[in-house]
Scaffold this motif. Structure first.
Motif, mmCIF file in Angstrom:
data_model
loop_
_atom_site.group_PDB
_atom_site.id
_atom_site.type_symbol
_atom_site.label_atom_id
_atom_site.label_comp_id
_atom_site.label_asym_id
_atom_site.label_seq_id
_atom_site.Cartn_x
_atom_site.Cartn_y
_atom_site.Cartn_z
ATOM 1 N N ALA A 236 80.562 -30.677 -41.380
ATOM 2 C CA ALA A 236 80.455 -30.182 -42.756
ATOM 3 C C ALA A 236 81.670 -30.567 -43.582
ATOM 4 O O ALA A 236 82.807 -30.508 -43.114
ATOM 5 C CB ALA A 236 80.297 -28.672 -42.747
ATOM 6 N N GLU A 237 81.404 -30.964 -44.821
ATOM 7 C CA GLU A 237 82.454 -31.158 -45.823
ATOM 8 C C GLU A 237 82.435 -29.886 -46.665
ATOM 9 O O GLU A 237 81.517 -29.668 -47.442
ATOM 10 C CB GLU A 237 82.152 -32.370 -46.700
ATOM 11 C CG GLU A 237 82.161 -33.684 -45.968
ATOM 12 C CD GLU A 237 81.767 -34.822 -46.902
ATOM 13 O OE1 GLU A 237 82.248 -34.848 -48.055
ATOM 14 O OE2 GLU A 237 80.971 -35.665 -46.476
ATOM 15 N N LEU A 238 83.442 -29.044 -46.497
ATOM 16 C CA LEU A 238 83.471 -27.754 -47.181
ATOM 17 C C LEU A 238 83.935 -27.919 -48.621
ATOM 18 O O LEU A 238 84.876 -28.657 -48.907
ATOM 19 C CB LEU A 238 84.393 -26.791 -46.440
ATOM 20 C CG LEU A 238 84.062 -26.558 -44.965
ATOM 21 C CD1 LEU A 238 85.089 -25.620 -44.346
ATOM 22 C CD2 LEU A 238 82.649 -26.033 -44.793
ATOM 23 N N ALA A 239 83.250 -27.221 -49.531
ATOM 24 C CA ALA A 239 83.582 -27.293 -50.954
ATOM 25 C C ALA A 239 83.396 -25.913 -51.562
ATOM 26 O O ALA A 239 82.753 -25.037 -50.981
ATOM 27 C CB ALA A 239 82.698 -28.310 -51.654
ATOM 28 N N ILE A 240 83.987 -25.741 -52.729
ATOM 29 C CA ILE A 240 83.827 -24.500 -53.486
ATOM 30 C C ILE A 240 83.344 -24.839 -54.879
ATOM 31 O O ILE A 240 83.487 -25.965 -55.348
ATOM 32 C CB ILE A 240 85.147 -23.700 -53.568
ATOM 33 C CG1 ILE A 240 86.240 -24.554 -54.215
ATOM 34 C CG2 ILE A 240 85.556 -23.174 -52.205
ATOM 35 C CD1 ILE A 240 87.497 -23.787 -54.561
ATOM 36 N N SER A 241 82.807 -23.852 -55.552
ATOM 37 C CA SER A 241 82.396 -23.999 -56.936
ATOM 38 C C SER A 241 83.552 -23.614 -57.847
ATOM 39 O O SER A 241 84.399 -22.787 -57.470
ATOM 40 C CB SER A 241 81.196 -23.084 -57.194
ATOM 41 O OG SER A 241 81.015 -22.846 -58.565
ATOM 42 N N ARG B 264 92.721 -23.923 -53.819
ATOM 43 C CA ARG B 264 92.593 -25.079 -54.726
ATOM 44 C C ARG B 264 93.100 -26.371 -54.100
ATOM 45 O O ARG B 264 92.671 -27.450 -54.485
ATOM 46 C CB ARG B 264 93.312 -24.795 -56.037
ATOM 47 C CG ARG B 264 92.611 -23.679 -56.819
ATOM 48 C CD ARG B 264 93.107 -23.606 -58.200
ATOM 49 N NE ARG B 264 92.202 -24.409 -59.023
ATOM 50 C CZ ARG B 264 92.160 -24.348 -60.335
ATOM 51 N NH1 ARG B 264 92.968 -23.550 -60.978
ATOM 52 N NH2 ARG B 264 91.315 -25.091 -61.010
ATOM 53 N N THR B 265 94.014 -26.274 -53.147
ATOM 54 C CA THR B 265 94.514 -27.500 -52.512
ATOM 55 C C THR B 265 93.683 -27.904 -51.301
ATOM 56 O O THR B 265 93.648 -29.079 -50.953
ATOM 57 C CB THR B 265 95.989 -27.359 -52.082
ATOM 58 O OG1 THR B 265 96.107 -26.313 -51.130
ATOM 59 C CG2 THR B 265 96.896 -27.094 -53.266
ATOM 60 N N VAL B 266 92.997 -26.956 -50.669
ATOM 61 C CA VAL B 266 92.269 -27.230 -49.437
ATOM 62 C C VAL B 266 90.840 -27.716 -49.692
ATOM 63 O O VAL B 266 90.367 -28.623 -49.016
ATOM 64 C CB VAL B 266 92.245 -25.972 -48.536
ATOM 65 C CG1 VAL B 266 91.309 -26.142 -47.363
ATOM 66 C CG2 VAL B 266 93.657 -25.655 -48.049
ATOM 67 N N PHE B 267 90.153 -27.123 -50.666
ATOM 68 C CA PHE B 267 88.736 -27.405 -50.859
ATOM 69 C C PHE B 267 88.468 -28.263 -52.088
ATOM 70 O O PHE B 267 89.136 -28.114 -53.110
ATOM 71 C CB PHE B 267 87.944 -26.102 -51.004
ATOM 72 C CG PHE B 267 88.024 -25.220 -49.796
ATOM 73 C CD1 PHE B 267 87.359 -25.551 -48.629
ATOM 74 C CD2 PHE B 267 88.778 -24.063 -49.820
ATOM 75 C CE1 PHE B 267 87.430 -24.737 -47.506
ATOM 76 C CE2 PHE B 267 88.858 -23.233 -48.706
ATOM 77 C CZ PHE B 267 88.179 -23.584 -47.543
ATOM 78 N N GLU B 268 87.460 -29.104 -51.976
ATOM 79 C CA GLU B 268 86.964 -29.837 -53.139
ATOM 80 C C GLU B 268 86.314 -28.818 -54.074
ATOM 81 O O GLU B 268 85.555 -27.962 -53.643
ATOM 82 C CB GLU B 268 85.936 -30.877 -52.709
ATOM 83 C CG GLU B 268 85.331 -31.627 -53.865
ATOM 84 C CD GLU B 268 84.247 -32.603 -53.439
ATOM 85 O OE1 GLU B 268 83.696 -33.251 -54.332
ATOM 86 O OE2 GLU B 268 83.947 -32.706 -52.235
ATOM 87 N N GLU B 269 86.619 -28.924 -55.351
ATOM 88 C CA GLU B 269 86.058 -28.013 -56.353
ATOM 89 C C GLU B 269 84.920 -28.728 -57.078
ATOM 90 O O GLU B 269 85.130 -29.763 -57.699
ATOM 91 C CB GLU B 269 87.146 -27.616 -57.345
ATOM 92 C CG GLU B 269 86.717 -26.621 -58.379
ATOM 93 C CD GLU B 269 87.844 -26.284 -59.337
ATOM 94 O OE1 GLU B 269 87.535 -26.035 -60.510
ATOM 95 O OE2 GLU B 269 89.018 -26.279 -58.926
ATOM 96 N N LEU B 270 83.740 -28.168 -56.984
ATOM 97 C CA LEU B 270 82.572 -28.776 -57.613
ATOM 98 C C LEU B 270 82.290 -28.145 -58.969
ATOM 99 O O LEU B 270 82.493 -26.958 -59.154
ATOM 100 C CB LEU B 270 81.347 -28.599 -56.701
ATOM 101 C CG LEU B 270 81.498 -29.161 -55.286
ATOM 102 C CD1 LEU B 270 80.259 -28.830 -54.467
ATOM 103 C CD2 LEU B 270 81.726 -30.667 -55.335
ATOM 104 N N PRO B 271 81.809 -28.935 -59.943
ATOM 105 C CA PRO B 271 81.497 -28.368 -61.255
ATOM 106 C C PRO B 271 80.383 -27.336 -61.144
ATOM 107 O O PRO B 271 79.565 -27.446 -60.264
ATOM 108 C CB PRO B 271 81.014 -29.560 -62.064
ATOM 109 C CG PRO B 271 81.289 -30.773 -61.247
ATOM 110 C CD PRO B 271 81.546 -30.333 -59.842
ATOM 111 N N VAL B 272 80.362 -26.376 -61.814
ATOM 112 C CA VAL B 272 80.482 -25.984 -63.209
ATOM 113 C C VAL B 272 81.860 -26.446 -63.622
ATOM 114 O O VAL B 272 82.169 -27.061 -63.499
ATOM 115 C CB VAL B 272 80.333 -24.482 -63.329
ATOM 116 C CG1 VAL B 272 80.509 -24.028 -64.738
ATOM 117 C CG2 VAL B 272 79.013 -23.992 -62.769
#
Length: 86
Positions: free
Chosen positions: A22-27, A58-66
């Motif tokens: 898994a590539e973990l991301a946040i919104s 914020r440094t660990v996870f990719e932030e996806l749009p909104v």
């Protein structure tokens, strides 16, 4: 496989499972919710701990749009409502 983490998992990942690949991301909404959590902290020490946690997230996870502007607007509105007792 990209996995979007819910804010509750970002706050407390105990018990959460995802595939090894898994590539973990946040919104961006998670950023807003964590930011508002800083505002709602009961005391200065908790506020500092939450701020450090947000910086790490914020440094660990990719932030996806909104997008961040929307998340920051959420913090401003939620803060105003909180101050107003709503």
């Amino acid at each position: 496989m990209k996995v979007l983490l819910d804010t509750s998992v970002v706050i407390d990942p105990s018990g959460a499972v995802w595939p090894d690949d898994a590539e973990l991301a946040i919104s961006a909404i998670t950023i807003g919710e964590l930011g508002f959590g800083i505002v709602k902290a009961a005391d200065d020490m908790e506020r500092v701990k939450r701020t450090i946690h947000l910086q790490r997230v914020r440094t660990v996870f990719e932030e996806l749009p909104v997008d961040s502007a929307v998340a920051e607007a959420y913090v401003a509105v939620a803060t105003a409502l909180h101050i107003d007792g709503r």
